[in-house]
Design a protein around this motif. Structure first.
Motif, PDB file in Angstrom:
ATOM      1  N   UNK A 291       0.819  -1.210   0.000  1.00 32.11           N
ATOM      2  CA  UNK A 291       0.000   0.000   0.000  1.00 32.11           C
ATOM      3  C   UNK A 291       0.846   1.249   0.000  1.00 32.11           C
ATOM      4  N   UNK A 292       0.165   2.373   0.183  1.00 29.70           N
ATOM      5  CA  UNK A 292       0.844   3.664   0.144  1.00 29.70           C
ATOM      6  C   UNK A 292       1.665   3.890   1.400  1.00 29.70           C
ATOM      7  N   UNK A 293       2.799   4.549   1.232  1.00 33.76           N
ATOM      8  CA  UNK A 293       3.679   4.938   2.332  1.00 33.76           C
ATOM      9  C   UNK A 293       3.100   6.196   2.973  1.00 33.76           C
ATOM     10  N   UNK A 294       2.828   6.138   4.271  1.00 37.19           N
ATOM     11  CA  UNK A 294       2.214   7.294   4.938  1.00 37.19           C
ATOM     12  C   UNK A 294       3.115   8.526   4.920  1.00 37.19           C
ATOM     13  N   UNK A 295       4.425   8.328   4.696  1.00 37.27           N
ATOM     14  CA  UNK A 295       5.352   9.453   4.635  1.00 37.27           C
ATOM     15  C   UNK A 295       5.571   9.941   3.207  1.00 37.27           C
ATOM     16  N   UNK A 296       5.026   9.226   2.238  1.00 33.02           N
ATOM     17  CA  UNK A 296       5.162   9.628   0.853  1.00 33.02           C
ATOM     18  C   UNK A 296       6.523   9.384   0.242  1.00 33.02           C
ATOM     19  N   UNK A 297       7.372   8.598   0.922  1.00 31.32           N
ATOM     20  CA  UNK A 297       8.725   8.357   0.412  1.00 31.32           C
ATOM     21  C   UNK A 297       8.740   7.278  -0.666  1.00 31.32           C
ATOM     22  N   UNK A 298       7.938   6.233  -0.467  1.00 33.74           N
ATOM     23  CA  UNK A 298       7.952   5.104  -1.401  1.00 33.74           C
ATOM     24  C   UNK A 298       6.628   5.026  -2.154  1.00 33.74           C
ATOM     25  N   UNK A 299       6.707   4.630  -3.409  1.00 34.56           N
ATOM     26  CA  UNK A 299       5.504   4.310  -4.164  1.00 34.56           C
ATOM     27  C   UNK A 299       5.010   2.947  -3.710  1.00 34.56           C
ATOM     28  N   UNK A 300       3.719   2.733  -3.805  1.00 30.58           N
ATOM     29  CA  UNK A 300       3.146   1.433  -3.443  1.00 30.58           C
ATOM     30  C   UNK A 300       3.799   0.312  -4.251  1.00 30.58           C
ATOM     31  N   UNK A 301       4.205   0.618  -5.484  1.00 28.03           N
ATOM     32  CA  UNK A 301       4.817  -0.406  -6.349  1.00 28.03           C
ATOM     33  C   UNK A 301       6.186  -0.858  -5.849  1.00 28.03           C
ATOM     34  N   UNK A 302       6.820  -0.075  -4.967  1.00 28.45           N
ATOM     35  CA  UNK A 302       8.133  -0.439  -4.433  1.00 28.45           C
ATOM     36  C   UNK A 302       8.025  -1.293  -3.176  1.00 28.45           C
ATOM     37  N   UNK A 303       6.841  -1.332  -2.594  1.00 30.43           N
ATOM     38  CA  UNK A 303       6.641  -2.003  -1.307  1.00 30.43           C
ATOM     39  C   UNK A 303       6.264  -3.466  -1.516  1.00 30.43           C
ATOM     40  N   UNK A 304       5.987  -4.168  -0.430  1.00 28.35           N
ATOM     41  CA  UNK A 304       5.681  -5.590  -0.472  1.00 28.35           C
ATOM     42  C   UNK A 304       4.548  -5.898  -1.441  1.00 28.35           C
TER      43      UNK A 304
END
Length: 165
Positions: free
Chosen positions: A96-109
């Motif tokens: 999902x979305x990073x609450x800090x806006x640092x990572x795109x959802x596509x970069x996460x798990x």
């Protein structure tokens, strides 16, 4: 083992044992399918070259929906590894979305990741630290401001892993 996460993990372990990947090995810790002992070998042409770093990968019961955690139990000095040994890379952050806006959802798990893709990302992390978003502030600061000292510290740590064999 009847739940789907245990079956998936057993399948991934069997695949890794049948087709080992250069740079790491994996096996169960205490015959628990949800806890794996990992050995990461420092890749050639990196500061961590020649080192042997033990880690524990702990999987949640809702794997692969949620990511595992990876924690080095061998000393690790790296900008993207917390002082307690916990690895901080994007693909191990909840989906999902990073609450800090640092990572795109596509970069996460994402459930498409496997133990193999996680460990290949860790090997890549060791060779290319991200000092923009550090987990270990001291390591990131030294990496940026006093690279020779950072390099010396890592080389001593690598030698200690070899001496422990």
């Amino acid at each position: 083992m009847t739940d789907s996460s245990a079956l998936l993990l057993a399948k991934q372990l069997k695949e890794l044992q049948k087709n080992p990947v250069d740079g790491f090995s994996a096996g169960l810790l205490n015959d628990n399918i949800y806890e794996w002992e990992i050995l990461v070998m420092g890749a050639p042409d990196t500061l961590y070259e020649g080192g042997f770093f033990k880690a524990i990968m702990t999987f949640p019961r809702d794997y692969p929906i949620m990511p595992p955690t990876l924690k080095f139990v061998t000393e690790m000095f790296h900008p993207n590894v917390y002082p307690d040994g916990t690895v901080c890379i994007s693909i191990l952050h909840p989906p999902g979305d990073d609450k800090y806006g640092y990572e795109d959802a596509s970069e996460r798990w994402s459930p498409v990741h496997t133990v193999e893709t996680i460990l290949l990302s860790v090997i890549s992390m060791l060779s290319s630290p991200n000092d923009e978003s550090p987990a270990n502030i001291e390591a990131a600061k030294e990496f940026r401001q006093d690279y020779p000292q950072f390099k010396k510290k890592v080389q001593r740590m690598v030698q200690r892993t070899v001496d422990m064999l």
